[in-house]
Design a protein around this motif. Sequence first.
Motif, mmCIF file in Angstrom:
data_model
loop_
_atom_site.group_PDB
_atom_site.id
_atom_site.type_symbol
_atom_site.label_atom_id
_atom_site.label_comp_id
_atom_site.label_asym_id
_atom_site.label_seq_id
_atom_site.Cartn_x
_atom_site.Cartn_y
_atom_site.Cartn_z
ATOM 1 N N VAL A 1 -8.411 6.658 0.695
ATOM 2 C CA VAL A 1 -7.418 5.935 -0.104
ATOM 3 C C VAL A 1 -6.950 4.686 0.643
ATOM 4 O O VAL A 1 -6.791 3.614 0.054
ATOM 5 C CB VAL A 1 -6.228 6.849 -0.455
ATOM 6 C CG1 VAL A 1 -5.185 6.091 -1.234
ATOM 7 C CG2 VAL A 1 -6.707 8.035 -1.270
ATOM 8 N N LEU A 2 -6.766 4.814 1.974
ATOM 9 C CA LEU A 2 -6.318 3.659 2.759
ATOM 10 C C LEU A 2 -7.367 2.553 2.759
ATOM 11 O O LEU A 2 -7.026 1.367 2.825
ATOM 12 C CB LEU A 2 -6.014 4.092 4.190
ATOM 13 C CG LEU A 2 -4.676 4.786 4.374
ATOM 14 C CD1 LEU A 2 -4.631 5.532 5.693
ATOM 15 C CD2 LEU A 2 -3.548 3.768 4.321
ATOM 16 N N PHE B 1 -2.699 15.353 -0.069
ATOM 17 C CA PHE B 1 -3.877 14.957 0.687
ATOM 18 C C PHE B 1 -4.344 16.161 1.492
ATOM 19 O O PHE B 1 -3.616 16.622 2.374
ATOM 20 C CB PHE B 1 -3.553 13.791 1.625
ATOM 21 C CG PHE B 1 -3.383 12.500 0.903
ATOM 22 C CD1 PHE B 1 -4.472 11.878 0.316
ATOM 23 C CD2 PHE B 1 -2.138 11.913 0.776
ATOM 24 C CE1 PHE B 1 -4.319 10.683 -0.353
ATOM 25 C CE2 PHE B 1 -1.980 10.716 0.108
ATOM 26 C CZ PHE B 1 -3.067 10.109 -0.467
ATOM 27 N N PRO B 2 -5.532 16.690 1.173
ATOM 28 C CA PRO B 2 -5.946 17.913 1.865
ATOM 29 C C PRO B 2 -6.262 17.653 3.329
ATOM 30 O O PRO B 2 -5.952 18.459 4.186
ATOM 31 C CB PRO B 2 -7.192 18.355 1.105
ATOM 32 C CG PRO B 2 -7.689 17.131 0.412
ATOM 33 C CD PRO B 2 -6.540 16.196 0.245
ATOM 34 N N ASP B 3 -6.894 16.536 3.629
ATOM 35 C CA ASP B 3 -7.202 16.253 5.027
ATOM 36 C C ASP B 3 -7.148 14.745 5.259
ATOM 37 O O ASP B 3 -6.942 13.966 4.342
ATOM 38 C CB ASP B 3 -8.567 16.812 5.423
ATOM 39 C CG ASP B 3 -9.625 16.375 4.439
ATOM 40 O OD1 ASP B 3 -9.544 15.229 3.960
ATOM 41 O OD2 ASP B 3 -10.523 17.171 4.138
ATOM 42 N N THR B 4 -7.372 14.383 6.521
ATOM 43 C CA THR B 4 -7.230 12.973 6.857
ATOM 44 C C THR B 4 -8.348 12.115 6.266
ATOM 45 O O THR B 4 -8.178 10.924 6.079
ATOM 46 C CB THR B 4 -7.210 12.800 8.386
ATOM 47 O OG1 THR B 4 -8.258 13.586 8.927
ATOM 48 C CG2 THR B 4 -5.891 13.237 8.959
ATOM 49 N N THR B 5 -9.509 12.725 5.974
ATOM 50 C CA THR B 5 -10.619 11.946 5.420
ATOM 51 C C THR B 5 -10.238 11.379 4.058
ATOM 52 O O THR B 5 -10.456 10.205 3.757
ATOM 53 C CB THR B 5 -11.872 12.825 5.281
ATOM 54 O OG1 THR B 5 -12.048 13.558 6.477
ATOM 55 C CG2 THR B 5 -13.091 11.979 4.997
ATOM 56 N N SER C 1 0.820 -1.211 0.000
ATOM 57 C CA SER C 1 0.000 0.000 0.000
ATOM 58 C C SER C 1 0.851 1.258 0.000
ATOM 59 O O SER C 1 0.482 2.260 -0.603
ATOM 60 C CB SER C 1 -0.925 -0.011 1.214
ATOM 61 O OG SER C 1 -0.179 -0.213 2.385
ATOM 62 N N LEU C 2 1.997 1.189 0.670
ATOM 63 C CA LEU C 2 2.818 2.397 0.773
ATOM 64 C C LEU C 2 3.233 2.900 -0.614
ATOM 65 O O LEU C 2 3.253 4.109 -0.875
ATOM 66 C CB LEU C 2 4.057 2.121 1.631
ATOM 67 C CG LEU C 2 4.840 3.366 1.995
ATOM 68 C CD1 LEU C 2 4.072 4.206 2.991
ATOM 69 C CD2 LEU C 2 6.206 3.021 2.542
ATOM 70 N N ALA C 3 3.558 1.968 -1.528
ATOM 71 C CA ALA C 3 3.985 2.358 -2.875
ATOM 72 C C ALA C 3 2.888 3.157 -3.569
ATOM 73 O O ALA C 3 3.138 4.233 -4.121
ATOM 74 C CB ALA C 3 4.345 1.123 -3.696
ATOM 75 N N VAL C 4 1.658 2.634 -3.504
ATOM 76 C CA VAL C 4 0.549 3.330 -4.166
ATOM 77 C C VAL C 4 0.286 4.665 -3.473
ATOM 78 O O VAL C 4 0.066 5.689 -4.132
ATOM 79 C CB VAL C 4 -0.707 2.442 -4.163
ATOM 80 C CG1 VAL C 4 -1.879 3.170 -4.782
ATOM 81 C CG2 VAL C 4 -0.439 1.152 -4.912
ATOM 82 N N LEU C 5 0.326 4.662 -2.141
ATOM 83 C CA LEU C 5 0.087 5.899 -1.396
ATOM 84 C C LEU C 5 1.086 6.981 -1.777
ATOM 85 O O LEU C 5 0.708 8.133 -1.992
ATOM 86 C CB LEU C 5 0.195 5.634 0.106
ATOM 87 C CG LEU C 5 -0.989 4.966 0.770
ATOM 88 C CD1 LEU C 5 -0.654 4.655 2.203
ATOM 89 C CD2 LEU C 5 -2.194 5.870 0.704
#
Lengths: 339, 307
Positions: free
Chosen positions: B166-167, B157-161, B144-148
Amino acid sequence: MGGLTKEYVLQRVLMWFLTIWIGVTLTFAIPRMGKGDPVSVIVSRMMQRQGYVENANEIIESYKRRFGLNDPIMVQYIRYLGNVVRFDYGYSLTRFPTPAGEIVRPALPWTLGLLIVASTLSFGVGVTVGALMGWRKTPAWLQNILPASLTFTSIPYFMFGILLIFVFAFWLKILPATGGYSRDVDPAFNWTFISDVLQHAILPLFSIVVTSMGGWALGMRGLMIGVNNEDYFLLAQAKGLSPTRVFFRYGIRNAILPALTAFALGLGGLISGSTLVEWIFAYPGTGYVLYRSITALDYSVMQNICNLMIIITATGVLALDLLNPLIDPRITFKKSAAS
Amino acid sequence: MTVEETVDPKESPATRRVNVWDSPWLNTKFLVGGSIIVVVILFGLLGPFFWNTELAYTASSPTNLPPMWMAKGSPEHPLGTESNGRDMLASLIVGIPASLRVGVLAATLGMGIGVLLGSLAGYLGGWWDHVIRTISDSVLIIPSLAVLIAIASYVQFPDTTMLALVLAMFAWPGPTRLVRSQVLTLRERGYIRMALLSNVPPLEIMFVEMVPNMLPWLAASFTGNISGAILGATGLEALGLGPTRVPSLGMIINYAMTSSALVRGMVWWWLPPILALIIIFTGFFLMTVGLDEIANPRLRGYGNGGK
């Protein structure tokens, strides 16, 4: 070739393609779902960094033309897939005439070396510890000690790495904190260099192995407990075979297969984690190159490494999948039985 | 150890079984992990009532103050401050819930998608099953880290939402596989067959008959996914690619690392966010292991039921 059938190999290779395709497509598609295009973002970030960029709009337009961002999305996608297949990610944006691939390539052996040693060690030790925990005949003192090895299981590798640097490099001062080898040692095939490299690899290796082995141990423990109750296991004991033989040949050999599958599925996490470990230790692998390209806004190198991570993971899983039937010939015949 | 001798003769096995203290949910690991998480949540919930969270923002406090128990420390900033003028205590109070929120949001979404796709695959079987299983297996493998990182390189990423959304893309294959295999085994049970024969609608069978029976499994997968999502978010933030508006634990680590807090000996800067995350991960890990034991009695070992 044992139990490897053509159908099984074909199926696994297809899975390999599919995984890479989905991963690579996600990295292409998601950024383009939102509004705004990459080039504007890049230029606006450059502006943030450098204060002011002259003729920003013209730069954006020329980049867009160069990268073909005005083309229809399908054309862009097909061109992107072509580049992925050819390992061609264009030039590095920060070290312009150098292709991105040439920056990434020297880092690969470091990463692969660390990954292969770390994953083998962590899986090997983890499985042994887990099997011992799940085996009814394990001596009581060992049963009491072993769970201690799970202490660090839930800590992310890189955080454990920071703690290790603090304790061993800054506090006890017995191991080097960062880098792949000392600056005053020339890379050559001699003992000084090799021992230097090994010394630098100890802490990164430890931070991965110690934190990841617990997961495999826990899984293996459950599997081993299951094997303990199987008839063939009881029979082997009843026949009076030596406990070591029962443990390895009848216990581990039968319990390890689902553990190998779990290991294959966990490989992605291991690779993500070791990327961060490389960053923490400034280890000269792809993870560190990735971090430097992030801070330098070098997008072609970043894309290259991210896709490379996906390809390495998928390939590792493929290798494990192909290894599986060699250990257990039943797997290739399972298809008719399972459905 | 002979059980018969210790049991009171008046107490029949039937009454012993209804003893509430005999419930498998009273699993030590699960309870300890759960308490840890409750304490962490309370810290984030109650913290703002006792401490000014505005101090978590840049230049709100004097820089580089050590914690109050060290020389030159001041009680106004009990855990010290860092080089950008953030109060460490306030940063933790703001950062801990931020990190937890991402994890819970992503895991909830992933669980929803997983239950839906898993039951579809298990129920319909055939072609549906094949497609869902193949795709979920592939996504499960992708790091997942690669795609992230690839995404974060294009869109901030504007905010955590947004980050949680994405996560969630990587949080659904686990539950999907789980629900599918559970549906396949539960489908053969007598009470499900009975329900099928009685013409109970499929959705009702799924949620009234099946889901309660896979609850411990689902819960284990849920807590596992929460820590997986927090791990992904923290990694991204630590690399400096997370949302920058809200202070998060990963972001504190990023600032500490990029400002070489390790070399400068500012233990109070880099250690608290790491300790907080270790506590959070340990809590969820214990919960996951405990829930696994609740779901699968075999794992409780040979002793006293794993308690």
